[in-house]
Design a protein around this motif. Structure first.
Motif, PDB file in Angstrom:
ATOM      1  N   TYR A 292      46.230  26.968  50.322  1.00  0.00           N
ATOM      2  CA  TYR A 292      46.727  27.957  49.363  1.00  0.00           C
ATOM      3  C   TYR A 292      46.100  29.298  49.700  1.00  0.00           C
ATOM      4  O   TYR A 292      44.879  29.391  49.891  1.00  0.00           O
TER       5      TYR A 292
ATOM      6  N   VAL B 285      38.320  32.930  50.948  1.00  0.00           N
ATOM      7  CA  VAL B 285      38.223  33.350  49.548  1.00  0.00           C
ATOM      8  C   VAL B 285      37.330  32.376  48.764  1.00  0.00           C
ATOM      9  O   VAL B 285      36.540  32.799  47.923  1.00  0.00           O
TER      10      VAL B 285
ATOM     11  N   LYS C 207      36.683  35.733  45.064  1.00  0.00           N
ATOM     12  CA  LYS C 207      35.854  34.854  44.240  1.00  0.00           C
ATOM     13  C   LYS C 207      34.368  35.275  44.194  1.00  0.00           C
ATOM     14  O   LYS C 207      34.028  36.186  43.471  1.00  0.00           O
TER      15      LYS C 207
HETATM   16  C1  LIG Z   1      41.762  31.505  45.006  1.00  0.00           C
HETATM   17  C2  LIG Z   1      42.270  31.632  46.372  1.00  0.00           C
HETATM   18  C3  LIG Z   1      43.141  32.652  46.756  1.00  0.00           C
HETATM   19  C4  LIG Z   1      43.759  33.598  45.759  1.00  0.00           C
HETATM   20  O1  LIG Z   1      42.829  34.356  45.092  1.00  0.00           O
HETATM   21  P1  LIG Z   1      43.254  35.018  43.674  1.00  0.00           P
HETATM   22  O2  LIG Z   1      42.078  35.862  43.331  1.00  0.00           O
HETATM   23  O3  LIG Z   1      43.484  33.866  42.751  1.00  0.00           O
HETATM   24  O4  LIG Z   1      44.483  35.794  43.916  1.00  0.00           O
HETATM   25  C5  LIG Z   1      43.459  32.787  48.086  1.00  0.00           C
HETATM   26  N1  LIG Z   1      42.975  31.950  49.003  1.00  0.00           N
HETATM   27  C6  LIG Z   1      42.151  30.928  48.674  1.00  0.00           C
HETATM   28  C7  LIG Z   1      41.617  30.046  49.746  1.00  0.00           C
HETATM   29  C8  LIG Z   1      41.798  30.719  47.345  1.00  0.00           C
HETATM   30  O5  LIG Z   1      41.034  29.683  47.018  1.00  0.00           O
END
Ligand SMILES: *Cc1c(COP(=O)(O)O)cnc(C)c1O
Length: 426
Positions: A143, A240, A266
């Motif tokens: 994702y 992220v 994050k």
């Molecule tokens: C959470 C996440 C995203 C998206 O980040 P948001 O701040 O929710 O838009 C993208 N890539 C990975 C791997 C994630 O875990």
């Protein structure tokens, strides 16, 4: 759920789609109405009815130091008095960029944005602009936020709700995205044989967390690095989740790989809305106003977000934090494994550092297909019994369990005890 949470969810569903601002939170996959959270401190959450939980969601990853960490709160309080947004450059943004460049091996230059989605979306635009190509390779179950190009065969909520993609994503754009099985180099080789000169980038969660945690094979990540280099495509690591989670320098530090671009989010926001993308100078300098690829943000580099993020990174840079996280997570997951074995429930634990997933399956879980083959009904029963005992897990079998420095051995022992009860009862 408690009365107040019920009432709030009722009100919410009348004015917010599904009652939530991000789909998985609604708890549909596990058949619950979600508790509404009123307060958090350390590793604990309290809902609107005053129920206490030990939190293993950690806001889906950011709260690696626990909630309301003293130094983060102090940094925010100090920053708050100086104004909350100027839309102009600040010293703190420079400090943030310098910190990221210092710690993340492959990043020489970085741009701050407001979410992980913005980071990956911008990195993809940059990769396309830089290479003059349009196709993107991603992996099933990974994702990368909800941008159009990246929702194909995505993990997280898309997997949890069993949505194949999403209406509203233009066919023409979806066609530019090739999604392949994770941990398998052969299909990647074939895709490059066929489409090599059209592929702008390969984007990957180096340690996937959004189909549950998957452990990558070193050869797989090495192979991606090699094949992208051979074909003039860019390798984008979506760190992220893993950035500052598995090591200060993320998965690229652990696996010794230098991607062309890296996406962060994050943890680097310390619990405030943040994302960032960075990489080699010659690529990043193509972004406006130095170059001509456009990307902007009214609140990008927001002073409060920089304050919370910098306070968090300052603590994480000390390094010994990761030994502590490893010890705590190892204790938790060994306990869960033992509890499942004692209850005679087939299980697989995938874990790297303080992120892990307990899958209910007898055979190894190495990609999206094997993750989906885990027993989702068992998970549902397990989830409910854990929640009833005050253990707050992500309401989906396709998510990571996160351990923070605020989790104590006593809390972990209690969690294992609750898991024993839950698993015996299934
Ligand atoms: C959470 C996440 C995203 C998206 O980040 P948001 O701040 O929710 O838009 C993208 N890539 C990975 C791997 C994630 O875990």
């Amino acid at each position: 759920m408690g009365e107040r949470s019920k009432l709030l969810f009722d009100r919410a569903t009348r004015c917010i789609p599904g009652g939530v601002n991000s789909p998985v939170r609604a708890g549909k996959a596990v058949g619950i109405d979600p508790p509404f959270i009123a307060r958090a401190d350390g590793a604990l959450l309290w809902d609107a009815d005053g129920n206490e939980y030990i939190d293993y969601v950690c806001s889906w990853g950011p709260m690696i130091l626990g909630h309301s960490h003293t130094e983060v709160v102090q940094a925010l309080e100090e920053s708050l008095r100086l104004g909350t947004s100027y839309g102009a450059p600040t010293e703190r943004e420079v400090e943030m960029a310098e910190t990221i460049v210092e710690v993340v091996p492959s990043i020489e230059m970085v741009r701050m944005v407001n979410s992980g989605t913005e980071a990956t979306m911008s990195a993809i635009r940059l990769a396309r602009g830089y290479t003059g190509r349009e196709k993107i390779v991603k992996f099933d179950g990974c994702y990368h936020g909800h941008a159009d190009s990246l929702l194909v065969s995505a993990g997280s909520g898309v997997a949890t709700l069993g949505i194949p993609g999403s209406p509203g994503v233009p066919q023409d754009l979806a066609r530019q995205t090739i999604s392949l099985p994770f941990n398998d180099l052969e299909p990647v080789g074939k895709a490059f044989q066929k489409f090599g000169p059209e592929i702008a980038a390969v984007i990957v969660e180096p340690i996937p967390g959004n189909m549950g945690v998957i452990v990558p094979q070193q050869e797989f990540l090495d192979g991606l690095s090699q094949i992208t280099r051979e074909h003039g495509s860019l390798l984008i690591f979506d760190e992220v989740i893993t950035g500052f989670r598995v090591a200060p320098g993320g998965a690229q530090e652990l696996f010794g790989i230098m991607p062309d671009l890296t996406c962060l989010g994050k943890i680097i926001g310390g619990g405030l809305p943040v994302g960032a993308y960075g990489g080699k100078k010659d690529i990043m300098s193509k972004m406006a106003p130095e170059g001509d690829i456009y990307q902007a943000g009214t609140l990008s580099g927001n002073p409060l977000a920089m304050a919370a993020g910098l306070a968090t990174l300052r603590i994480l840079k000390k390094g010994d934090i990761y030994k502590e996280l490893e010890d705590k997570a190892s204790m938790l997951f060994l306990g869960l494994e033992e509890a499942a074995r004692a209850a005679g429930i087939p299980s697989v634990i995938n874990r790297i550092g303080s992120m892990g997933t307990l899958f209910f399956r007898a055979d190894p879980v190495t990609d999206f297909e094997t993750a989906r083959a885990s027993d989702q009904d068992l998970f549902k029963g397990y989830y409910k019994r854990m929640l009833e005992q005050g253990i707050y897990l992500a309401p989906s079998p396709f998510e990571a369990t996160f351990v923070s420095t605020a989790h104590t051995q006593e809390m972990i022992r209690k969690t294992i005890k609750c898991a024993e009860n839950a698993l015996q009862d299934l």
